[in-house]
Design an enzyme around this catalytic site. Structure first.
Site, PDB file in Angstrom:
ATOM      1  N   ASP A   1     -30.025  10.034 -14.707  1.00  0.00           N
ATOM      2  CA  ASP A   1     -30.077  10.080 -16.169  1.00  0.00           C
ATOM      3  C   ASP A   1     -29.421   8.830 -16.753  1.00  0.00           C
ATOM      4  O   ASP A   1     -28.247   8.550 -16.472  1.00  0.00           O
ATOM      5  CB  ASP A   1     -29.338  11.334 -16.651  1.00  0.00           C
ATOM      6  CG  ASP A   1     -29.664  11.686 -18.094  1.00  0.00           C
ATOM      7  OD1 ASP A   1     -30.142  10.806 -18.822  1.00  0.00           O
ATOM      8  OD2 ASP A   1     -29.429  12.838 -18.481  1.00  0.00           O
ATOM      9  N   ASP A   2     -30.188   8.084 -17.530  1.00  0.00           N
ATOM     10  CA  ASP A   2     -29.678   6.906 -18.252  1.00  0.00           C
ATOM     11  C   ASP A   2     -29.310   5.725 -17.356  1.00  0.00           C
ATOM     12  O   ASP A   2     -28.571   4.835 -17.795  1.00  0.00           O
ATOM     13  CB  ASP A   2     -28.441   7.256 -19.091  1.00  0.00           C
ATOM     14  CG  ASP A   2     -28.774   8.070 -20.332  1.00  0.00           C
ATOM     15  OD1 ASP A   2     -29.937   8.460 -20.506  1.00  0.00           O
ATOM     16  OD2 ASP A   2     -27.843   8.332 -21.123  1.00  0.00           O
TER      17      ASP A   2
ATOM     18  N   HIS B   1     -33.318  20.298 -19.332  1.00  0.00           N
ATOM     19  CA  HIS B   1     -33.446  19.777 -20.691  1.00  0.00           C
ATOM     20  C   HIS B   1     -34.893  19.770 -21.193  1.00  0.00           C
ATOM     21  O   HIS B   1     -35.339  18.824 -21.835  1.00  0.00           O
ATOM     22  CB  HIS B   1     -32.846  18.368 -20.776  1.00  0.00           C
ATOM     23  CG  HIS B   1     -32.437  17.993 -22.181  1.00  0.00           C
ATOM     24  ND1 HIS B   1     -32.108  16.705 -22.549  1.00  0.00           N
ATOM     25  CD2 HIS B   1     -32.299  18.738 -23.311  1.00  0.00           C
ATOM     26  CE1 HIS B   1     -31.788  16.659 -23.817  1.00  0.00           C
ATOM     27  NE2 HIS B   1     -31.894  17.891 -24.313  1.00  0.00           N
TER      28      HIS B   1
ATOM     29  N   CYS C   1     -34.850  11.012 -22.784  1.00  0.00           N
ATOM     30  CA  CYS C   1     -35.021  11.746 -21.535  1.00  0.00           C
ATOM     31  C   CYS C   1     -36.077  12.846 -21.488  1.00  0.00           C
ATOM     32  O   CYS C   1     -36.906  12.871 -20.586  1.00  0.00           O
ATOM     33  CB  CYS C   1     -33.687  12.317 -21.093  1.00  0.00           C
ATOM     34  SG  CYS C   1     -32.992  13.535 -22.208  1.00  0.00           S
TER      35      CYS C   1
ATOM     36  N   ASP D   1     -34.697   8.163 -15.941  1.00  0.00           N
ATOM     37  CA  ASP D   1     -35.529   8.755 -16.993  1.00  0.00           C
ATOM     38  C   ASP D   1     -35.692   7.881 -18.224  1.00  0.00           C
ATOM     39  O   ASP D   1     -36.586   8.096 -19.039  1.00  0.00           O
ATOM     40  CB  ASP D   1     -34.989  10.130 -17.393  1.00  0.00           C
ATOM     41  CG  ASP D   1     -33.597  10.077 -18.009  1.00  0.00           C
ATOM     42  OD1 ASP D   1     -32.925   9.027 -17.898  1.00  0.00           O
ATOM     43  OD2 ASP D   1     -33.162  11.097 -18.579  1.00  0.00           O
ATOM     44  N   ASN D   2     -34.809   6.916 -18.407  1.00  0.00           N
ATOM     45  CA  ASN D   2     -34.925   5.947 -19.507  1.00  0.00           C
ATOM     46  C   ASN D   2     -33.929   4.827 -19.241  1.00  0.00           C
ATOM     47  O   ASN D   2     -33.183   4.865 -18.259  1.00  0.00           O
ATOM     48  CB  ASN D   2     -34.670   6.590 -20.876  1.00  0.00           C
ATOM     49  CG  ASN D   2     -33.412   7.424 -20.965  1.00  0.00           C
ATOM     50  OD1 ASN D   2     -33.471   8.647 -21.121  1.00  0.00           O
ATOM     51  ND2 ASN D   2     -32.245   6.807 -20.850  1.00  0.00           N
TER      52      ASN D   2
END
Length: 478
Positions: free
Chosen positions: A39-40, A145, A79, A283-284
């Site tokens: 994540d991130d 999420h 995300c 995811d990003n």
């Protein structure tokens, strides 16, 4: 590149049908799939993608054993839409799931955002659901999420859900976690380590049948929290405890890397590594308050490369050439058809992604003209609603507030410093038309003029809607 970059037994938590007796390993006829999603994590946060500060020896080893994709993209700059695209193979615009759940509300912005979908619809077929008829056991371990309890992983084909709920960030990276889908460990247990332990135990329990493990780390999303001994090591090397490129962020990345190493070692120890595909992705883009995405422009939440270009690695033993590299543009929807083809499973219906099997076998192109983005939302990073298209080396961005166009040649200008839209009007018009046609083809929801527009209040952070519809303080998806 100058980029700064207690094991808890799982057996008690697994459904009885998933557990297997301790018997000699028999390699399944179909490959196992381990999908590790961070994540991130920014494109330049990994050693094999340029970092000289962050310690990622296990991720670098994975790249040395597989194929590194230099031009890999998330379907969105935040995300939830990207996660939906991975699991379904469809563009977020087609799903009408185009922002992080629950998103930002800008009541006085120039544009009013559309009434978008704040969950992954149950009628959408996920990778787990597509693989189930072929005998695969699936686990979601970590962040979900994609909606509240009506849309949790166990409602979307996963046999096991450990840690996946409606939230985008953990209450704490240290136990007690206060996560309804994850039992607390000993006080002080670190979440990233715990998820790695759960992944190891799932693999061990299912080593005699084909499995799909979706190991979706909460790290390196805020809040920035890391093990003190790791933080101290980076402080000793000269990094500050807080801020961009901090010792804490570096320590979080090292814990993620530890988890990758533990999963790979488990596969090796069980003798199933040669029959297991391992995929690594983010995811990003990286959050600019935490890291630097240089030489890419900007970061998470923005329209630029730093918001969507990702570190992607695929290890497919016996197929991908170890240490190979692919520069063909690929995007997160491609995982769905790729995994199904790897597993010799028929695709249940049309998707937007394209199988990457030909590239993994050494091919040099895909039968696809372009890839697209659609973000009809506002973000705290300063992003306004936009759409984008990449065709070949060119990437065009359209900003919906004023219909402004920007064009970049990524081969010559990876940092998107020189806007070519005026110098190349024909190419600009060509890509703008392509983007408009694509939006029509996927029935993309567009923002509309806001009758309550107030320039003096437009940049306010606003409110988000709570589960009951009431307004509550905004939890920033940074």
């Amino acid at each position: 590149m100058n980029t700064i970059q207690r094991i808890i037994p799982l057996v008690a938590f697994l459904p009885a049908a998933v557990l297997l007796a301790d018997e000699p390993v028999k390699s399944p006829a179909k490959p196992n799939i381990v999908f590790i999603l961070i994540d991130d994590m920014g494109w330049a946060d990994v050693g094999c993608f340029g970092s000289r500060i962050y310690q990622t020896s296990n991720i670098d080893k994975l790249a040395a054993q597989g194929m590194r994709f230099t031009d890999a993209y998330a379907a969105c700059n935040v995300c939830s839409p990207t996660r939906a695209s991975i699991l379904t193979g469809k563009y977020p615009a087609r799903l009408h799931l185009t922002d992080w759940i629950s998103g930002h509300d800008r009541p006085n912005a120039k544009l009013r955002i559309p009434d978008w979908t704040k969950h992954l619809p149950l009628e959408e077929i996920t990778i787990a659901e597509a693989l189930k008829p072929a005998g695969y056991v699936s686990a979601c371990i970590g962040k979900w999420h994609l909606g509240d309890e009506k849309y949790y992983p166990e409602k979307q084909g996963f046999d096991v859900n450990l840690g996946g709920n409606h939230k985008g960030s953990p209450n704490s990276y240290f136990s007690p976690y206060k996560n309804p889908k994850l039992t607390d460990g000993p006080n002080g247990e670190y979440l990233t380590d715990r998820l790695a332990s759960d992944a190891e135990n799932f693999i061990k329990a299912n080593r005699n049948k084909p499995f799909f493990l979706y190991l979706s780390n909460y790290a390196v999303h805020v809040p920035l929290q890391a093990k003190k001994e790791y933080v101290d090591q980076y402080v000793a090397r000269g990094l500050s405890p807080k801020g961009q490129n901090s010792a804490t962020y570096a320590a979080m990345i090292e814990s993620v890397d530890d988890g990758v190493g533990r999963v790979m070692k488990t596969l090796d120890d069980l003798g199933i590594a040669e029959n297991t595909v391992v995929i690594f992705m983010s995811d990003n883009g990286g959050l600019l308050k935490s890291t630097s995405n240089a030489p890419l422009c900007a970061g998470k939440g923005t329209a630029y490369e730093g918001g969507v270009r990702e570190p992607m690695i695929v290890k497919w033993p016996g197929v991908t050439k170890p240490g190979s590299e692919c520069s063909v543009p690929v995007i997160s929807m491609d995982f769905f058809p790729t995994i199904l083809e790897m597993c010799n499973v028929a695709q249940p219906g049309p998707v937007d992604g394209v199988s990457l099997v030909s590239l993994l076998k050494g091919g040099s192109s895909l039968s696809r003209e372009a890839i697209f983005w659609h973000y009809p939302h506002y973000h705290t990073a300063g992003a306004t609603p936009y759409g984008a298209v990449r065709a070949g080396d060119y990437r065009l961005i359209e900003f919906y507030e004023d219909n402004r166009l920007e064009l970049y040649d990524l081969k010559k200008d990876i940092g998107e410093k020189t806007d070519l839209s005026k110098a190349m009007p024909d190419k600009t018009a060509e890509l703008a038309a392509m983007l408009r046609d694509w939006r029509t083809s996927v029935n993309a929801q567009m923002p509309t003029p806001n009758p309550d527009y107030d320039p003096a209040k437009a940049s306010g952070k606003g409110k988000k809607k709570g589960k009951g519809g009431e307004a509550e303080s905004l939890q920033v998806e940074e």
